[in-house]
Design an enzyme around this catalytic site. Structure first.
Site, mmCIF file in Angstrom:
data_model
loop_
_atom_site.group_PDB
_atom_site.id
_atom_site.type_symbol
_atom_site.label_atom_id
_atom_site.label_comp_id
_atom_site.label_asym_id
_atom_site.label_seq_id
_atom_site.Cartn_x
_atom_site.Cartn_y
_atom_site.Cartn_z
ATOM 1 C CE1 TYR A 53 -42.119 -22.173 6.294
ATOM 2 C CE2 TYR A 53 -44.368 -22.695 5.686
ATOM 3 C CZ TYR A 53 -43.021 -22.938 5.572
ATOM 4 O OH TYR A 53 -42.567 -23.947 4.759
ATOM 5 C CB SER A 88 -39.121 -23.432 -3.941
ATOM 6 O OG SER A 88 -39.141 -22.779 -2.698
ATOM 7 N N PRO A 89 -41.660 -24.819 -6.336
ATOM 8 C CG PRO A 89 -43.896 -25.242 -6.850
ATOM 9 C CD PRO A 89 -42.997 -24.859 -5.714
ATOM 10 N N GLY A 96 -39.042 -22.089 -8.470
ATOM 11 C CA GLY A 96 -37.704 -21.551 -8.237
ATOM 12 C C GLY A 96 -37.719 -20.255 -7.451
ATOM 13 N NE ARG A 97 -35.760 -20.790 -1.987
ATOM 14 C CZ ARG A 97 -36.445 -21.253 -0.943
ATOM 15 N NH1 ARG A 97 -37.528 -20.607 -0.543
ATOM 16 N NH2 ARG A 97 -36.057 -22.326 -0.291
ATOM 17 N N GLY A 98 -39.849 -18.013 -7.467
ATOM 18 C CA GLY A 98 -40.286 -16.939 -8.347
ATOM 19 C C GLY A 98 -39.470 -16.771 -9.605
#
Length: 330
Positions: free
Chosen positions: A55, A205-206, A208-210
């Site tokens: 990252y 990503s719970p 959904g990536r926003g």
């Protein structure tokens, strides 16, 4: 905040994913706000902190390390190794991996230096290297446990067969993969395998990536350097089909008096106390909203309605472009 159990490792039921503080989702937050968000999470009992060496090409570990100075003993610190980014300027996810024992131990020492700590609580293999037997990679990781540099081991984006082979070499405490209302893949094989072996699940990503926040309206919402522009689910006809699905989540959330984000996170928490989602944010206001999900509960009818709104095959498009998908479930 209540707790979740990842094998023998106890963590807060919600963690904090730190990737977006340094990469992937457009304009980078200022470091002061990111560190304030980390401190606010710890103060609120969200003490499961997740980063990775890839990252920001190590910058995220350095940032987390600065935030944890003087507070190391208050958190469960997780990081990952295995990815190598060939082009640091590209917003697309990296696809080069190295799971060799030599690289594993080299990467660990580099992570410890950047984080400024003496040990990692949970150390993941970020993706399996198809050229290296999983037994060899996990064997090297196990030697780090024996050396006191790591407490528990994890894997990311692996299938059930790989989990079993790895667990036979050294106990695996957690598997991290994408899991949310719009990514139901782990439920068929991986999750039952983990529960058979007593391994916890960490959904990344719970939201959904926003997408599941209900705030995304069009592709124009993403800056030019946002990773989501490279993902099939956020492109063309797929985007609109998935947007229609999110409208159902928004309606269910409104009827319950919570935000779409809280509804999506609470759905994951309702799947068991061996689940610890790590929603990412770089701002305190969104952190507070996410942590509110820990107070949301569901009736059986409400859970059934969510399952009906988001069946496993409802979402349009792959999670990654093909190069990234080739590394999923290996």
């Amino acid at each position: 905040m209540r707790e979740s159990q990842l094998g023998d490792l106890t963590v807060s039921c919600l963690g904090l994913g730190c990737m977006g503080m340094s990469q992937s989702y457009g304009v980078r937050a200022d470091d002061a706000e990111s560190i304030a968000t980390l401190h606010a999470a710890i103060d609120a009992g969200c003490t499961f902190i997740d980063t990775a060496d890839v990252y920001g090409d190590g910058e995220n570990e350095e940032l987390v390390g600065r935030a944890l100075a003087g507070r190391r003993d208050e958190v469960v610190l997780a990081t990952k190794f295995g990815f190598k980014r060939s082009d640091p300027t590209s917003p697309a996810p990296p696809t080069a991996v190295d799971g060799s024992p030599e690289y594993a131990l080299e990467a660990l020492d580099a992570s410890l230096r950047r984080l400024g700590v003496e040990h990692i609580d949970l150390w993941y293999l970020h993706r399996r290297d198809p050229q290296v037997p999983i037994e060899e990679t996990v064997g090297a990781m196990a030697s780090a446990v024996e050396a006191g540099k790591v407490r528990y081991l994890g894997l990311s984006e692996v299938n059930g067969e790989t989990v079993r082979a790895a667990h036979a070499v050294h106990p695996i405490s957690a598997v991290q993969s994408e899991w949310s209302l719009w990514t139901r893949d782990p439920e068929t094989v991986v999750l039952p395998t983990l529960r058979e072996l007593g391994i916890g699940f960490v959904p990344f990503s719970p939201l959904g990536r926003g997408f599941l926040t209900g705030q995304i309206k069009s592709e124009a919402d993403f800056p030019d350097d946002d990773m989501r522009r490279t993902l099939p689910r956020f492109q063309g006809e797929n985007f609109q089909r998935n947007l229609d699905l999110v409208e159902q989540v928004k309606a269910l959330a409104a009827s319950k008096g919570v935000t779409p984000s809280q509804l999506a996170l609470a759905w994951l928490l309702a799947q068991g106390n061996d689940v610890a989602p790590i929603p990412g944010t770089k701002r305190r206001k969104y952190l507070a909203e996410n942590l509110g999900a820990a107070e949301v509960s569901f009736s059986a009818d409400e859970l059934a309605a969510l399952d009906a709104a988001f069946p496993p095959d409802a979402v349009a498009g792959q999670r990654y472009q093909q190069g990234g998908m080739d590394l999923v479930g290996k």
